[in-house]
Design an enzyme around this catalytic site. Structure first.
Site, PDB file in Angstrom:
ATOM      1  CB  ALA A  45      -0.819   0.251   1.289  1.00 11.92           C
ATOM      2  CG  ASP A  46       2.977   4.992  -1.756  1.00 12.88           C
ATOM      3  OD1 ASP A  46       3.503   4.972  -0.843  1.00 12.88           O
ATOM      4  OD2 ASP A  46       2.633   5.778  -2.576  1.00 12.88           O
ATOM      5  CB  THR A  47      -1.136   7.030   1.815  1.00 19.61           C
ATOM      6  OG1 THR A  47      -2.002   5.856   2.258  1.00 19.61           O
ATOM      7  CG2 THR A  47      -2.149   8.034   1.941  1.00 19.61           C
TER       8      THR A  47
END
Length: 231
Positions: free
Chosen positions: A110-112
């Site tokens: 995941a990456d934000t």
């Protein structure tokens, strides 16, 4: 007049279809099965760990060694950048574990990122960068995008899916004194967009439109829906 009645009836029919659409499948009915699986989170984020554990999943934390050097400007949309980074994280961990003779059932990457007026904001380089970013976001609406990449192993085969979630966040007007006081807490220094909505940064947020957990760093509802498809 006939045309207007026709349009009105079509609008009512569309509303009825929307109101009575089939319920969305989620992983809550699969929790017993999932708790027996080896699920790896390719991230050292305590917030993602907390969200997944609160959802009832037992996970292993193996932070990715993927170098987050992708150029945001090379992507047409901010969520494509987030998904590409999430994919890099998940695949790096999956390959590393494969080399060690491990094949987990799931690997989650995941990456934000924060997006505002054509610019993608990740973690700040230094306090000045954090000050400049928060000054630009002050009193305005920005978007938070999280990209997720899932790898599911079935025997010798693997299946990959990815998705993203977006949430709009509006900051209250922030004085330079407020911004500096927040930076002095050091909280912004490891956060995409230079704030944490689940902690002191919550005081900066006037309103949000969308998934709160997405702003924390992991869109648990969208994840639940997509993982249920794999199951």
């Amino acid at each position: 007049m006939i045309y207007l009645r026709f349009v009105a009836e079509r609008c009512r029919e569309a509303h009825r279809r929307k109101q009575f659409k089939a319920p969305t499948n989620m992983i809550i009915q699969h929790l017993t099965k999932l708790r027996s699986m080896d699920i790896v989170l390719a991230s050292g984020s305590p917030r993602r760990k907390e969200i997944l554990q609160t959802a009832g999943l037992s996970i292993r934390i193996i932070p990715s060694h993927f170098e987050e050097t992708l150029d945001p400007k090379s992507f047409a949309n901010p969520w494509e950048y987030a998904i590409a980074t999430a994919k890099g994280k998940a695949e790096e961990v999956a390959e590393r574990l494969k080399g060690e003779g491990q094949t987990p059932d799931f690997v989650i990457g995941a990456d934000t990122c924060v997006y505002h007026e054509g610019i993608i904001y990740g973690k700040p380089k230094d306090p000045k960068d954090a000050f400049d970013t928060l000054s630009r976001l002050s009193g305005k609406m920005h978007q938070v995008y999280t990209g997720v990449h899932l790898i599911m192993h079935r025997g010798d085969n693997s299946e990959h899916i990815n998705f993203h979630e977006g949430t709009s966040v509006k900051f209250a007007p922030l004085s330079p004194e407020i911004i500096q006081a927040y930076i002095d807490t050091r909280e912004p220094m490891d956060k995409a967009g230079c704030y944490g909505i689940q902690a002191l940064g919550s005081m900066l947020v006037e309103s949000i439109d969308g998934d709160y957990f997405n702003v924390m760093g992991f869109p648990i509802h969208r994840f639940s829906v997509n993982l249920s498809k794999l199951l």
